[in-house]
Design a protein around this motif. Structure first.
Motif, PDB file in Angstrom:
ATOM      1  N   ILE A 309     -31.152  -9.532 -24.945  1.00 48.99           N
ATOM      2  CA  ILE A 309     -30.390  -9.277 -26.164  1.00 48.99           C
ATOM      3  C   ILE A 309     -28.955  -8.941 -25.758  1.00 48.99           C
ATOM      4  CG2 ILE A 309     -30.208  -7.859 -28.259  1.00 48.99           C
ATOM      5  CD1 ILE A 309     -33.176  -7.248 -27.985  1.00 48.99           C
ATOM      6  N   PRO A 310     -27.993  -9.847 -25.998  1.00 44.72           N
ATOM      7  CA  PRO A 310     -26.598  -9.575 -25.596  1.00 44.72           C
ATOM      8  C   PRO A 310     -25.982  -8.426 -26.385  1.00 44.72           C
ATOM      9  CG  PRO A 310     -26.964 -11.923 -25.980  1.00 44.72           C
ATOM     10  CD  PRO A 310     -28.152 -11.205 -26.519  1.00 44.72           C
ATOM     11  N   GLU A 311     -24.955  -7.848 -25.838  1.00 43.41           N
ATOM     12  CA  GLU A 311     -24.230  -6.754 -26.479  1.00 43.41           C
ATOM     13  C   GLU A 311     -23.691  -7.197 -27.841  1.00 43.41           C
ATOM     14  OE1 GLU A 311     -20.061  -4.248 -25.715  1.00 43.41           O
ATOM     15  OE2 GLU A 311     -20.953  -5.494 -24.140  1.00 43.41           O
ATOM     16  N   SER A 313     -25.161  -8.332 -30.480  1.00 44.49           N
ATOM     17  CA  SER A 313     -25.765  -9.493 -31.132  1.00 44.49           C
ATOM     18  C   SER A 313     -26.639  -9.126 -32.322  1.00 44.49           C
ATOM     19  CB  SER A 313     -26.593 -10.277 -30.119  1.00 44.49           C
ATOM     20  OG  SER A 313     -27.649  -9.469 -29.600  1.00 44.49           O
ATOM     21  N   GLU A 314     -26.939  -7.834 -32.510  1.00 40.77           N
ATOM     22  CA  GLU A 314     -27.796  -7.405 -33.607  1.00 40.77           C
ATOM     23  C   GLU A 314     -27.024  -6.694 -34.707  1.00 40.77           C
ATOM     24  OE1 GLU A 314     -30.975  -5.116 -31.935  1.00 40.77           O
ATOM     25  OE2 GLU A 314     -32.096  -6.908 -31.341  1.00 40.77           O
ATOM     26  N   GLY A 322     -25.929  -5.016 -23.205  1.00 41.27           N
ATOM     27  CA  GLY A 322     -27.000  -6.003 -23.169  1.00 41.27           C
ATOM     28  C   GLY A 322     -28.315  -5.392 -22.718  1.00 41.27           C
ATOM     29  N   GLN A 383     -24.569  -7.296 -18.717  1.00 38.40           N
ATOM     30  CA  GLN A 383     -23.764  -8.391 -19.230  1.00 38.40           C
ATOM     31  C   GLN A 383     -24.481  -9.691 -18.870  1.00 38.40           C
ATOM     32  OE1 GLN A 383     -21.043  -7.858 -21.062  1.00 38.40           O
ATOM     33  NE2 GLN A 383     -21.154  -5.632 -20.743  1.00 38.40           N
ATOM     34  N   THR A 384     -24.164 -10.744 -19.598  1.00 35.45           N
ATOM     35  CA  THR A 384     -24.812 -12.027 -19.308  1.00 35.45           C
ATOM     36  C   THR A 384     -24.555 -12.470 -17.880  1.00 35.45           C
ATOM     37  OG1 THR A 384     -24.573 -12.676 -21.633  1.00 35.45           O
ATOM     38  CG2 THR A 384     -25.001 -14.434 -20.032  1.00 35.45           C
ATOM     39  N   PRO A 444     -30.754 -16.578 -25.730  1.00 36.04           N
ATOM     40  CA  PRO A 444     -30.689 -15.141 -26.011  1.00 36.04           C
ATOM     41  C   PRO A 444     -31.357 -14.803 -27.345  1.00 36.04           C
ATOM     42  CG  PRO A 444     -28.555 -16.183 -26.351  1.00 36.04           C
ATOM     43  CD  PRO A 444     -29.420 -17.205 -25.711  1.00 36.04           C
ATOM     44  N   ASN A 445     -31.877 -13.583 -27.402  1.00 38.45           N
ATOM     45  CA  ASN A 445     -32.530 -13.046 -28.604  1.00 38.45           C
ATOM     46  C   ASN A 445     -33.857 -13.742 -28.935  1.00 38.45           C
ATOM     47  OD1 ASN A 445     -30.457 -11.099 -29.343  1.00 38.45           O
ATOM     48  ND2 ASN A 445     -29.193 -12.879 -29.862  1.00 38.45           N
TER      49      ASN A 445
END
Length: 463
Positions: A309-311, A313-314, A322, A383-384, A444-445
């Motif tokens: 779950i990236p920083e 993104s929600e 992340g 981080q990614t 992601p996610n």
């Protein structure tokens, strides 16, 4: 009347204790013979000079002995034959110590063919269905293993009788009842255990479970090398768990006194079995090929899902950094050196951070070959770009009292062999593990499901 009825001694003047002492001496003699057979097998693998091999192995002595005493019965055989025919209160005396110490638990086998007295898991199949089915199909080579998993849990020598013959059986899984039916039909051309005959029975284990719960047996068929059983042995097991199991079928001669005689075995990896076919199949019986625990490349299978779950993104600012989520669902077919149920747990690290703070673990699931963990591990601060330098190490451990033993594990990473510009030993992921990690980064996610081998060749890393 068999010749063995004539070759006997009058031991009626001996007490039970004296006869027991004689048997102990004969048993010790048999053990020494088996040890020498093991020594000879080792020589055959290491000695290249035929003349020296003949001398060191004692083959010259055996050849000379067979020429001189071709038609004579040995004293050991004579005493054994006499005591075997001893009757107690009109019933045949049966001592059920198992063949070559292959089992630790005591066997209890019906001697009259009554399948109900063996186990409630043994039933008679419909005879008509057997007549109309094919019996000429052969086993595909990919179904058999290169060695005997059963040999990991057994001790002793298995070369007293040269293995020959074949066994016919069929497998059916009842999804409604969650039962595996092992239908043992017949054997053909078995090796004679003594005097051109055997008293054979078939024993099965659903490995890696070597417990008494996993052991099933047919009735004993006396004085035959071509026994017909037509019996069904049942196991309570769901279809998903079969993927991590190996079915072992072994044929034994039931000896009245002393140890049972191994006549051959077949092992089938159920993950490779064609479940669409219920026809009986013939399988050649094989000798027991001993495996070292170090030669086992996998200790089972682990089922998991992983998500990044990236920083942010929600929602606005969520999550703050992340997050890496690892959902450990279950494992199938956990294989320990001793066999049987395993008390296990899974431990995780996100390398290169191998500190105690990085380590997380599941609860201990007690005494299960296919444990359900249902545990999610969450790591934040990513981080990614960090994912291309990191490795999620998952290891499966066995708990024995206060001790913990590593069974194996998996490493999810890019598999580059480098982390932040430095060469590292732990970036040694397999193609399957790399594919899971790469799919997670690209999606992601989203949960990425994975079924991975619990491999034993994890490269050692500094702690």
């Amino acid at each position: 009347m068999e010749r063995e009825d004539e070759d006997s001694l009058d031991l009626s003047h001996l007490t039970e204790e004296e006869q027991s002492t004689i048997l102990n001496v004969l048993q010790r003699d048999l053990e020494l013979r088996r040890r020498d057979e093991g020594r000879v097998r080792t020589l055959e693998q290491t000695e290249t000079d035929p003349g020296r091999l003949r001398s060191l192995s004692g083959a010259w002595f055996s050849e000379e002995q067979s020429r001189r005493y071709r038609n004579r019965t040995t004293g050991c055989d004579l005493v054994h034959a006499t005591i075997r025919r001893k009757k107690t209160k009109g019933k045949e005396y049966v001592s059920r110590s198992n063949g070559y110490r292959e089992d630790t638990e005591e066997d209890s086998i019906s001697r009259n063919g009554d399948t109900d007295s063996i186990s409630s898991d043994v039933t008679e199949p419909d005879k008509y269905s057997l007549r109309t089915s094919s019996s000429g199909s052969s086993l595909h080579s990919s179904y058999t293993l290169s060695g005997s998993m059963m040999s990991l849990f057994s001790t002793g020598e298995f070369g007293l009788v040269e293995v020959r013959g074949r066994i016919q059986f069929s497998l059916v899984h009842d999804n409604h009842k969650e039962e595996l039916h092992v239908i043992v039909h017949r054997c053909e051309d078995l090796a004679p255990a003594r005097k051109n005959r055997s008293d054979p029975y078939v024993k099965t284990y659903l490995l890696p479970d070597k417990s008494s719960h996993s052991k099933k047996k047919t009735s004993v068929k006396k004085r035959t090398l071509d026994p017909v059983y037509d019996q069904t042995l049942r196991y309570k097991v769901n279809a998903g768990e079969l993927r991590g199991r190996t079915l072992n079928l072994s044929v034994w001669h039931a000896a009245s006194l002393g140890r049972n005689v191994f006549l051959g075995e077949v092992e089938v990896a159920l993950s490779l079995w064609d479940w669409t076919s219920t026809q009986p199949q013939w399988h050649d019986l094989l000798p027991r090929v001993h495996l070292s625990p170090d030669s086992i490349s996998s200790r089972g299978t682990v089922f998991l899902s992983i998500k990044f779950i990236p920083e942010g993104s929600e929602g606005p600012g969520l999550p703050l950094t992340g997050e890496l989520h690892i959902w450990l669902r279950e494992a199938h077919g956990l294989l320990s050196n001793k066999g049987g149920a395993v008390s296990s747990f899974v431990k995780s690290y996100i390398l290169p951070d191998a500190s105690r703070q990085s380590g997380q673990k599941t609860r201990v699931v007690k005494r299960s070959i296919s444990p359900t963990y249902n545990h999610t591990m969450v790591y934040d601060g990513f981080q990614t770009s960090d994912l291309r330098e990191a490795c999620a190490e998952l290891t499966v451990w066995q708990r024995e009292g206060l001790k913990t033993l590593l069974l194996g594990g998996a490493r999810l990473s890019p598999g580059t062999g480098h982390s932040y510009g430095e060469a590292v030993s732990w970036m040694d992921s397999t193609e399957e593990e790399i594919a899971v990690w790469t799919t997670m980064i690209q999606n992601p996610n989203r949960w990425v499901d994975a079924t991975l081998s619990i491999r034993t060749n994890l490269t050692h890393r500094p702690k």
